[in-house]
Design a protein around this motif. Structure first.
Motif, PDB file in Angstrom:
ATOM      1  N   CYS A 233       0.861  -1.194   0.000  1.00 44.44           N
ATOM      2  CA  CYS A 233       0.000   0.000   0.000  1.00 44.44           C
ATOM      3  C   CYS A 233       0.892   1.239   0.000  1.00 44.44           C
ATOM      4  O   CYS A 233       1.713   1.407   0.910  1.00 44.44           O
ATOM      5  CB  CYS A 233      -0.895  -0.022   1.250  1.00 44.44           C
ATOM      6  SG  CYS A 233      -1.747   1.538   1.546  1.00 44.44           S
ATOM      7  N   PRO A 234       0.752   2.112  -0.997  1.00 42.28           N
ATOM      8  CA  PRO A 234       1.633   3.289  -1.074  1.00 42.28           C
ATOM      9  C   PRO A 234       1.542   4.190   0.161  1.00 42.28           C
ATOM     10  O   PRO A 234       2.485   4.907   0.470  1.00 42.28           O
ATOM     11  CB  PRO A 234       1.144   4.031  -2.321  1.00 42.28           C
ATOM     12  CG  PRO A 234       0.420   3.012  -3.116  1.00 42.28           C
ATOM     13  CD  PRO A 234      -0.153   2.015  -2.148  1.00 42.28           C
ATOM     14  N   LYS A 235       0.395   4.156   0.857  1.00 46.19           N
ATOM     15  CA  LYS A 235       0.285   4.989   2.075  1.00 46.19           C
ATOM     16  C   LYS A 235       0.556   4.158   3.336  1.00 46.19           C
ATOM     17  O   LYS A 235       0.388   4.634   4.440  1.00 46.19           O
ATOM     18  CB  LYS A 235      -1.107   5.615   2.159  1.00 46.19           C
ATOM     19  CG  LYS A 235      -1.430   6.584   1.024  1.00 46.19           C
ATOM     20  CD  LYS A 235      -2.810   7.219   1.238  1.00 46.19           C
ATOM     21  CE  LYS A 235      -3.220   8.064   0.043  1.00 46.19           C
ATOM     22  NZ  LYS A 235      -4.584   8.584   0.177  1.00 46.19           N
TER      23      LYS A 235
ATOM     24  N   MET B 182      -1.146   1.842   4.842  1.00 46.89           N
ATOM     25  CA  MET B 182      -2.303   1.854   5.745  1.00 46.89           C
ATOM     26  C   MET B 182      -2.405   0.501   6.458  1.00 46.89           C
ATOM     27  O   MET B 182      -2.506  -0.540   5.792  1.00 46.89           O
ATOM     28  CB  MET B 182      -3.590   2.073   4.947  1.00 46.89           C
ATOM     29  CG  MET B 182      -3.691   3.415   4.280  1.00 46.89           C
ATOM     30  SD  MET B 182      -4.252   4.661   5.432  1.00 46.89           S
ATOM     31  CE  MET B 182      -3.075   5.940   5.134  1.00 46.89           C
TER      32      MET B 182
ATOM     33  N   PRO C  47      -8.426   0.825   4.573  1.00 47.37           N
ATOM     34  CA  PRO C  47      -8.009   1.655   3.441  1.00 47.37           C
ATOM     35  C   PRO C  47      -8.189   3.151   3.660  1.00 47.37           C
ATOM     36  O   PRO C  47      -8.938   3.579   4.538  1.00 47.37           O
ATOM     37  CB  PRO C  47      -8.953   1.186   2.321  1.00 47.37           C
ATOM     38  CG  PRO C  47     -10.157   0.700   3.031  1.00 47.37           C
ATOM     39  CD  PRO C  47      -9.682   0.125   4.326  1.00 47.37           C
ATOM     40  N   CYS C  48      -7.520   3.931   2.814  1.00 51.84           N
ATOM     41  CA  CYS C  48      -7.811   5.361   2.728  1.00 51.84           C
ATOM     42  C   CYS C  48      -9.117   5.503   1.931  1.00 51.84           C
ATOM     43  O   CYS C  48      -9.726   4.506   1.578  1.00 51.84           O
ATOM     44  CB  CYS C  48      -6.656   6.091   2.032  1.00 51.84           C
ATOM     45  SG  CYS C  48      -6.497   5.726   0.269  1.00 51.84           S
TER      46      CYS C  48
ATOM     47  N   SER D 256      -9.581   5.025  -3.179  1.00 51.44           N
ATOM     48  CA  SER D 256      -9.694   4.010  -4.236  1.00 51.44           C
ATOM     49  C   SER D 256     -10.874   4.306  -5.161  1.00 51.44           C
ATOM     50  O   SER D 256     -11.822   4.988  -4.783  1.00 51.44           O
ATOM     51  CB  SER D 256      -9.884   2.621  -3.608  1.00 51.44           C
ATOM     52  OG  SER D 256     -11.143   2.556  -2.974  1.00 51.44           O
TER      53      SER D 256
ATOM     54  N   CYS E   2      -6.235   1.343  -6.727  1.00 52.01           N
ATOM     55  CA  CYS E   2      -5.539   2.237  -5.803  1.00 52.01           C
ATOM     56  C   CYS E   2      -5.517   3.664  -6.347  1.00 52.01           C
ATOM     57  O   CYS E   2      -5.346   3.882  -7.547  1.00 52.01           O
ATOM     58  CB  CYS E   2      -4.116   1.718  -5.612  1.00 52.01           C
ATOM     59  SG  CYS E   2      -3.069   2.842  -4.692  1.00 52.01           S
ATOM     60  N   GLU E   3      -5.649   4.614  -5.431  1.00 50.82           N
ATOM     61  CA  GLU E   3      -5.598   6.045  -5.791  1.00 50.82           C
ATOM     62  C   GLU E   3      -4.289   6.401  -6.493  1.00 50.82           C
ATOM     63  O   GLU E   3      -4.264   7.216  -7.407  1.00 50.82           O
ATOM     64  CB  GLU E   3      -5.728   6.840  -4.479  1.00 50.82           C
ATOM     65  CG  GLU E   3      -5.283   8.258  -4.563  1.00 50.82           C
ATOM     66  CD  GLU E   3      -5.153   8.929  -3.184  1.00 50.82           C
ATOM     67  OE1 GLU E   3      -5.803   8.473  -2.218  1.00 50.82           O
ATOM     68  OE2 GLU E   3      -4.406   9.912  -3.093  1.00 50.82           O
ATOM     69  N   VAL E   4      -3.207   5.756  -6.093  1.00 56.85           N
ATOM     70  CA  VAL E   4      -1.887   6.130  -6.619  1.00 56.85           C
ATOM     71  C   VAL E   4      -1.602   5.442  -7.960  1.00 56.85           C
ATOM     72  O   VAL E   4      -0.879   5.972  -8.800  1.00 56.85           O
ATOM     73  CB  VAL E   4      -0.790   5.778  -5.585  1.00 56.85           C
ATOM     74  CG1 VAL E   4       0.567   6.292  -6.013  1.00 56.85           C
ATOM     75  CG2 VAL E   4      -1.151   6.339  -4.212  1.00 56.85           C
TER      76      VAL E   4
ATOM     77  N   CYS F  94      -6.494  -1.818  -5.031  1.00 54.11           N
ATOM     78  CA  CYS F  94      -6.225  -1.318  -3.677  1.00 54.11           C
ATOM     79  C   CYS F  94      -5.798  -2.498  -2.812  1.00 54.11           C
ATOM     80  O   CYS F  94      -6.381  -3.591  -2.880  1.00 54.11           O
ATOM     81  CB  CYS F  94      -7.492  -0.656  -3.113  1.00 54.11           C
ATOM     82  SG  CYS F  94      -7.398  -0.351  -1.343  1.00 54.11           S
ATOM     83  N   PHE F  95      -4.818  -2.271  -1.980  1.00 52.26           N
ATOM     84  CA  PHE F  95      -4.288  -3.309  -1.088  1.00 52.26           C
ATOM     85  C   PHE F  95      -5.409  -3.954  -0.279  1.00 52.26           C
ATOM     86  O   PHE F  95      -5.467  -5.177  -0.115  1.00 52.26           O
ATOM     87  CB  PHE F  95      -3.263  -2.642  -0.151  1.00 52.26           C
ATOM     88  CG  PHE F  95      -2.774  -3.532   0.944  1.00 52.26           C
ATOM     89  CD1 PHE F  95      -1.722  -4.395   0.727  1.00 52.26           C
ATOM     90  CD2 PHE F  95      -3.372  -3.511   2.198  1.00 52.26           C
ATOM     91  CE1 PHE F  95      -1.269  -5.228   1.741  1.00 52.26           C
ATOM     92  CE2 PHE F  95      -2.931  -4.335   3.219  1.00 52.26           C
ATOM     93  CZ  PHE F  95      -1.875  -5.201   2.987  1.00 52.26           C
ATOM     94  N   TRP F  96      -6.350  -3.131   0.217  1.00 53.97           N
ATOM     95  CA  TRP F  96      -7.395  -3.657   1.099  1.00 53.97           C
ATOM     96  C   TRP F  96      -8.481  -4.391   0.327  1.00 53.97           C
ATOM     97  O   TRP F  96      -9.175  -5.239   0.875  1.00 53.97           O
ATOM     98  CB  TRP F  96      -7.956  -2.536   1.983  1.00 53.97           C
ATOM     99  CG  TRP F  96      -6.944  -2.190   3.032  1.00 53.97           C
ATOM    100  CD1 TRP F  96      -6.018  -1.187   2.988  1.00 53.97           C
ATOM    101  CD2 TRP F  96      -6.702  -2.910   4.250  1.00 53.97           C
ATOM    102  NE1 TRP F  96      -5.222  -1.236   4.104  1.00 53.97           N
ATOM    103  CE2 TRP F  96      -5.622  -2.273   4.901  1.00 53.97           C
ATOM    104  CE3 TRP F  96      -7.287  -4.016   4.859  1.00 53.97           C
ATOM    105  CZ2 TRP F  96      -5.121  -2.713   6.124  1.00 53.97           C
ATOM    106  CZ3 TRP F  96      -6.801  -4.452   6.074  1.00 53.97           C
ATOM    107  CH2 TRP F  96      -5.728  -3.805   6.695  1.00 53.97           C
TER     108      TRP F  96
HETATM  109  S1  SF4 Z   1      -6.198   3.151  -2.371  1.00 56.12           S
HETATM  110 FE1  SF4 Z   1      -5.741   1.324  -1.110  1.00 56.12          FE
HETATM  111  S2  SF4 Z   1      -3.664   0.655  -1.748  1.00 56.12           S
HETATM  112 FE2  SF4 Z   1      -3.967   2.758  -2.510  1.00 56.12          FE
HETATM  113  S3  SF4 Z   1      -3.106   4.080  -0.956  1.00 56.12           S
HETATM  114 FE3  SF4 Z   1      -5.288   3.892  -0.460  1.00 56.12          FE
HETATM  115  S4  SF4 Z   1      -5.415   2.138   0.944  1.00 56.12           S
HETATM  116 FE4  SF4 Z   1      -3.387   2.047   0.004  1.00 56.12          FE
END
Ligand code: SF4
Length: 508
Positions: free
Chosen positions: A427-429, A431, A435-436, A439, A444-446, A453-455
């Motif tokens: 996860c780039p952040k 977490m 999750p943040c 997404s 993933c947002e990034v 997304c990791f989650w």
């Molecule tokens: S979208 Fe998911 S994988 Fe991407 S930064 Fe947010 S929690 Fe982490």
């Protein structure tokens, strides 16, 4: 230190019969200029009008550098209107966060909206380093400590200090607008964790799907929580609507049908401004009828005249929720709804087998009842006392976990809490408590359209987040960076990792 002043936002939100209105200000890069003059003029007019109870101030929005919310907050406070500072964690580590909390308290800037924040973007000579030392649940816990003057550890020696209590009024954000089950369930689980960690009010992500606004309200009521819920109502111009529709604003969904409406409206002489404001007014009225405690308004380049027009019309539309629905309900096709009778998102069978196998092995070594727990504990105790063996043990752990989990050797392993996927590398952040909000469609947002997304991946493997019972939801405490590159196995058995703080419970 200035004397405490009555706070209209806090007071209004805690009155059951009052509908609280806030408006979001977005300061730009620089310490002055036309944009800031416009913001201050809007604040003056809002103060005279009296309907807006707080002006919220974004914190480096979109991950770009901007004037600090504390600075603008002081200007707004001096005008006699309550500031609500966004307090994000992308650009500051825990010590900077604590230092800024002291600064806010010293200046009576007590209303805080705690959020992780967008991934940092371009700044001086390139992209800024993402910090995310704490997540929003952990910062809320710190604020809760400061509110109740709970003892804080002074340093590694373990000496304790107590600070006078700081009467912050802190809130959190949640998105009910996720399209997939695996994204949405985590949002609600994390919301419960945030509330458990001390959030005192909630502001939703902006959206245009009325059924989702209803879902969030129903979810909070089903949990028997009496926390005030504020709905986010945004007035997009055509250009902003296009950006949102192309999913370039993290976590925001603006469906095609709404974009078509806005495009049609933009052909009018006023470029569709009146139509956009009337739609927002209808949303405000419907959300009030639904039972929200207030609305958080936002929009680009709105002047106070437009906001006043919106609020006047919202009054006129009150009590007509069902009639208005057709004009304001813009669902994204194939969205998952929590209370719909729809089938569950399929779990991937091979991943579920992998999860079960990892879990079985993990429990044998790290759960008191496991077959190899005592043996592993004995070897760890010996390695703890013998530097050569400790180095070999650490190397061995790193080798295995690097191959199997892309381990970064943070020294405080949370694999078991996220389906045996490593949040430090996945996860780039980074977490670790869910999750943040960034997404989109599961991505993933990034890395949109590139990496899930990791989650979402953790959910698809089979972990069962419990969103039925708030009392079971603990936030994993912040990672202790002194453990970085050390053996998490040794740290587990010697009680140095996060399990120590979870009442010395062994992971299971
Ligand atoms: S979208 Fe998911 S994988 Fe991407 S930064 Fe947010 S929690 Fe982490």
């Amino acid at each position: 230190m200035p004397l405490p002043i009555p706070d209209s936002f806090h007071e209004s939100l805690l009155k059951n019969d009052e509908f609280t209105i806030t408006y979001e200000l977005v300061p730009g890069r620089g310490s002055g200029g036309k944009r800031l003059e416009r913001i201050l003029q809007l604040a003056e007019e809002a103060k005279k009008d009296g309907r807006i109870k707080a002006l919220s101030i974004t914190d480096n929005p979109g991950g770009h550098p901007a004037l600090s919310p504390t600075s603008l907050g002081l200007d707004i406070q001096a005008m006699g209107i309550s500031p609500l500072l966004h307090f994000s964690l992308k650009d500051k580590n825990r010590n900077m966060a604590e230092s800024q909390l002291f600064e806010c308290h010293r200046h009576n800037l007590l209303n805080l909206l705690v959020l992780g924040g967008d991934y940092p973007r371009y700044g001086f000579h390139g992209q800024a380093m993402p910090v995310f030392d704490l997540d929003s649940t952990q910062l809320l816990s710190l604020i809760e400590h400061l509110r109740h003057h709970s003892p804080l550890k002074k340093g590694a020696s373990g000496r304790i200090m107590e600070l006078p209590s700081m009467n912050f009024f802190s809130g959190c954000v949640v998105s009910p607008f996720k399209t997939m089950e695996s994204e949405q369930v985590w949002q609600y689980v994390k919301l419960l964790t945030k509330i458990r960690c001390g959030a005192q009010f909630v502001i939703s992500q902006l959206g245009f799907d009325m059924e989702k606004y209803e879902e969030l309200l129903r979810f909070v009521r089903d949990q028997k929580l009496s926390i005030p819920l504020i709905a986010n109502v945004f007035v997009p111009t055509l250009s902003v609507a296009k950006i949102m529709n192309s999913r370039r604003v993290p976590g925001v969904i603006l469906p095609d049908r709404l974009l078509q409406c806005i495009q049609e409206e933009a052909k009018e002489a006023d470029r569709g401004e009146e139509a956009r404001l009337l739609r927002a007014a209808k949303m405000v009225a419907a959300l009030r009828d639904m039972g929200y405690a207030g609305v958080h308004l936002g929009g680009n380049n709105l002047n106070f005249g437009s906001i006043s027009f919106l609020l006047d019309n919202a009054e006129a539309f009150t009590g007509k929720r069902q009639e208005l629905r057709e004009d304001i309900h813009f669902p994204e096709p194939s969205t998952w709804y929590l209370y719909d009778d729809c089938s569950q998102e399929p779990r991937k069978r091979n991943l579920a087998i992998l999860f079960a196998a990892n879990d079985l092995v993990h429990k044998q070594f790290f759960c008191k009842e496991g077959c190899f727990f005592s043996l592993a504990e004995k070897i760890s105790n010996i390695a703890e006392r013998n530097p050569s063996l400790r180095r070999f043990y650490t190397f061995f752990e790193h080798l295995i976990k690097k191959i199997l989990f892309r381990c970064r050797m943070c020294g405080d392993c949370t694999l078991a809490e996220s389906s045996y996927l490593c949040p430090q590398s996945g996860c780039p952040k980074r977490m670790i408590n869910g999750p943040c909000g960034g997404s989109s469609n599961g991505f993933c947002e990034v890395y949109p359209e590139e990496r899930l997304c990791f989650w979402v991946r953790a959910y698809q493997r089979g972990i069962e987040p419990d969103c039925n019972h708030i009392n079971g939801l603990e936030s994993i405490p912040p990672k202790d960076w002194s453990l970085n590159t050390t053996s998490s196995w040794l740290n587990f058995f010697s009680g140095r990792d996060h399990c120590r703080l979870k009442n010395k419970e062994r992971r299971s």
